[in-house]
Design an enzyme around this catalytic site. Structure first.
Site, PDB file in Angstrom:
ATOM      1  N   SER A 138       8.766  -3.674   6.032  1.00  0.00           N
ATOM      2  CA  SER A 138       8.916  -4.579   4.730  1.00  0.00           C
ATOM      3  C   SER A 138      10.476  -5.207   4.828  1.00  0.00           C
ATOM      4  CB  SER A 138       8.721  -3.742   3.596  1.00  0.00           C
ATOM      5  OG  SER A 138       9.697  -4.136   2.379  1.00  0.00           O
ATOM      6  N   TYR A 151      12.011   4.082  -0.239  1.00  0.00           N
ATOM      7  CA  TYR A 151      11.014   3.127   0.287  1.00  0.00           C
ATOM      8  C   TYR A 151      11.423   2.320   1.490  1.00  0.00           C
ATOM      9  CZ  TYR A 151       7.572  -0.932   0.361  1.00  0.00           C
ATOM     10  OH  TYR A 151       6.643  -1.800   1.147  1.00  0.00           O
ATOM     11  N   LYS A 155      10.842   1.911   5.648  1.00  0.00           N
ATOM     12  CA  LYS A 155      10.530   0.533   6.137  1.00  0.00           C
ATOM     13  C   LYS A 155      11.520   0.673   7.126  1.00  0.00           C
ATOM     14  CE  LYS A 155       6.668   0.070   4.025  1.00  0.00           C
ATOM     15  NZ  LYS A 155       5.318   0.145   4.678  1.00  0.00           N
ATOM     16  N   TYR A 192       5.649  -5.659 -11.171  1.00  0.00           N
ATOM     17  CA  TYR A 192       6.530  -6.475 -11.574  1.00  0.00           C
ATOM     18  C   TYR A 192       6.116  -7.447 -12.801  1.00  0.00           C
ATOM     19  CZ  TYR A 192       8.993  -5.574  -7.426  1.00  0.00           C
ATOM     20  OH  TYR A 192       9.653  -4.889  -6.278  1.00  0.00           O
TER      21      TYR A 192
HETATM   22  P1  NAP Z   1      -1.661  -2.138  -1.939  1.00  0.00           P
HETATM   23  O1  NAP Z   1      -2.335  -3.428  -2.370  1.00  0.00           O
HETATM   24  O2  NAP Z   1      -0.920  -1.173  -2.834  1.00  0.00           O
HETATM   25  O3  NAP Z   1      -2.757  -1.422  -0.704  1.00  0.00           O
HETATM   26  C1  NAP Z   1      -2.152  -0.032   0.004  1.00  0.00           C
HETATM   27  C2  NAP Z   1      -3.390   0.409   0.854  1.00  0.00           C
HETATM   28  O4  NAP Z   1      -2.795   1.629   1.565  1.00  0.00           O
HETATM   29  C3  NAP Z   1      -4.754   0.917   0.148  1.00  0.00           C
HETATM   30  O5  NAP Z   1      -5.885   0.196   1.107  1.00  0.00           O
HETATM   31  C4  NAP Z   1      -4.554   2.250   0.135  1.00  0.00           C
HETATM   32  O6  NAP Z   1      -5.874   2.879   0.231  1.00  0.00           O
HETATM   33  C5  NAP Z   1      -3.609   2.676   1.525  1.00  0.00           C
HETATM   34  N1  NAP Z   1      -3.139   3.699   1.287  1.00  0.00           N
HETATM   35  C6  NAP Z   1      -2.075   4.190   0.513  1.00  0.00           C
HETATM   36  N2  NAP Z   1      -1.935   5.721   0.897  1.00  0.00           N
HETATM   37  C7  NAP Z   1      -2.908   5.882   1.770  1.00  0.00           C
HETATM   38  C8  NAP Z   1      -3.226   7.170   2.675  1.00  0.00           C
HETATM   39  N3  NAP Z   1      -2.325   8.342   2.279  1.00  0.00           N
HETATM   40  N4  NAP Z   1      -3.853   7.087   3.548  1.00  0.00           N
HETATM   41  C9  NAP Z   1      -4.596   6.060   3.811  1.00  0.00           C
HETATM   42  N5  NAP Z   1      -4.460   4.908   3.082  1.00  0.00           N
HETATM   43  C10 NAP Z   1      -3.767   4.735   2.205  1.00  0.00           C
HETATM   44  O7  NAP Z   1      -0.510  -2.519  -0.925  1.00  0.00           O
HETATM   45  P2  NAP Z   1      -0.034  -3.833   0.084  1.00  0.00           P
HETATM   46  O8  NAP Z   1       0.802  -4.701  -0.826  1.00  0.00           O
HETATM   47  O9  NAP Z   1      -1.567  -4.156   0.452  1.00  0.00           O
HETATM   48  O10 NAP Z   1       0.625  -2.855   1.172  1.00  0.00           O
HETATM   49  C11 NAP Z   1       0.186  -2.830   2.566  1.00  0.00           C
HETATM   50  C12 NAP Z   1       1.485  -2.461   3.282  1.00  0.00           C
HETATM   51  O11 NAP Z   1       2.367  -3.681   3.166  1.00  0.00           O
HETATM   52  C13 NAP Z   1       2.182  -1.358   2.707  1.00  0.00           C
HETATM   53  O12 NAP Z   1       2.809  -0.590   4.250  1.00  0.00           O
HETATM   54  C14 NAP Z   1       3.236  -1.951   2.122  1.00  0.00           C
HETATM   55  O13 NAP Z   1       4.493  -1.118   2.257  1.00  0.00           O
HETATM   56  C15 NAP Z   1       3.747  -3.114   2.853  1.00  0.00           C
HETATM   57  N6  NAP Z   1       4.370  -4.118   1.978  1.00  0.00           N
HETATM   58  C16 NAP Z   1       3.965  -4.910   0.912  1.00  0.00           C
HETATM   59  C17 NAP Z   1       4.430  -5.784   0.346  1.00  0.00           C
HETATM   60  C18 NAP Z   1       4.049  -6.697  -0.865  1.00  0.00           C
HETATM   61  O14 NAP Z   1       4.789  -7.282  -1.647  1.00  0.00           O
HETATM   62  N7  NAP Z   1       2.804  -6.406  -1.372  1.00  0.00           N
HETATM   63  C19 NAP Z   1       5.723  -6.201   0.899  1.00  0.00           C
HETATM   64  C20 NAP Z   1       6.308  -5.705   1.926  1.00  0.00           C
HETATM   65  C21 NAP Z   1       5.516  -4.564   2.522  1.00  0.00           C
HETATM   66  P3  NAP Z   1      -6.489   3.565  -0.873  1.00  0.00           P
HETATM   67  O15 NAP Z   1      -6.445   2.774  -2.111  1.00  0.00           O
HETATM   68  O16 NAP Z   1      -8.075   3.868  -0.484  1.00  0.00           O
HETATM   69  O17 NAP Z   1      -6.117   4.786  -1.036  1.00  0.00           O
END
Ligand code: NAP
Length: 243
Positions: A138, A151, A155, A192
């Protein structure tokens, strides 16, 4: 046919990555934890693209479940060519208000999970002298985010791990890279309000919040033959936020 494991692929960025690989001819191991219905929906979309999919329920913070997931993937598809360590959670708040459980949950779900997933696929990839690992970090792992200290630590840990593992696996023809997304429109951004999102868009050089596709394309590139001489790198996909 190549096989990719995408962790956390039931929603958001992971679901989009899984579909992007399917469109590009991969078998997909679609990992999820709590969102079973959504994972089934994504798996149907992937099948409609003509790809094979293995739905794999596993809590990636639990090493035993990760081992079982990788074993099953190899049994079903015969090989794993790419691991995308994407699953993650966000718990915002001042450090002084964070409980021990919240800290441990963040570290085990975001960081330990990626280390254990990489270890399990690396054992297999070293034997084949080939592989790609892409870790989702991230922007907060690069610059640090107030109210996101733990967090950010997880990261940043992913970035250190990526560089170290790249050095360890380079001579086995395995590349290890990280993608550092900026603000991407998924459930993770639901905390947010509209005003904050507008502010982030204004602070971003390209003037918009990112889409899951923006990250999926970058991950696919790092897994492709075109990226065969790229390892140990952190590719920021953030629209120029925080530069
Ligand atoms: P999201 O929409 O909240 O989705 C998170 C995903 O992670 C879901 O599929 C969830 O599965 C899975 N997950 C969470 N805990 C888990 C566990 N213990 N075992 C297996 N799966 C698990 O988040 P996202 O925005 O797509 O984020 C994806 C990645 O991008 C993350 O690593 C996040 O930190 C990173 N990221 C996101 C952003 C952003 O702005 N969105 C920015 C920087 C980095 P279930 O729902 O099936 O539990």
């Amino acid at each position: 046919m190549k096989t990719v494991i995408v962790t956390g692929a039931s929603r958001g960025i992971g679901a989009c990555i899984a579909k992007e690989f399917a469109k590009n001819g991969y078998n997909v191991v679609l990992n999820y934890f709590k969102s079973e219905e959504k994972a089934i929906e994504v798996s149907k979309e992937i099948e409609s693209l003509g790809a094979r999919v293995l739905l794999s329920k596993a809590d990636v913070s639990d090493p035993a479940q990760v081992q079982a997931m990788v074993e099953e993937a190899i049994n079903v598809f015969g090989n794993v060519d790419v691991l995308v360590n994407n699953a993650g959670i966000s718990i915002s708040g001042l450090l002084i208000d964070m409980t021990n459980e919240q800290i441990q949950n963040l570290v085990s779900t975001n960081l330990v999970s990626q280390i254990v997933c990489a270890r399990e696929v690396a054992k297999h990839m070293i034997g084949r002298q080939s592989g790609r690992i892409v870790n989702v970090s991230s922007i907060w792992g690069v610059v640090g985010g107030s109210n996101e200290t733990v967090y950010s630590a997880t990261k940043a840990g992913i970035i250190g791990f990526t560089k170290a593992l790249a050095k360890e696996l380079g001579l086995s023809n395995i590349t290890v890279n990280a993608v550092a997304p900026g603000a991407i429109e998924t459930d993770m951004m639901k905390c947010y309000d509209a005003e904050t999102k507008n502010q982030i868009a204004e602070e971003t050089t390209l003037g918009r919040i990112g889409k899951p596709e923006d990250i999926a394309k970058a991950v696919l590139f790092l897994a492709s033959d075109d990226a065969s001489y790229i390892t140990g790198q952190v590719l920021r996909v953030d629209g120029g936020w925080n530069i």
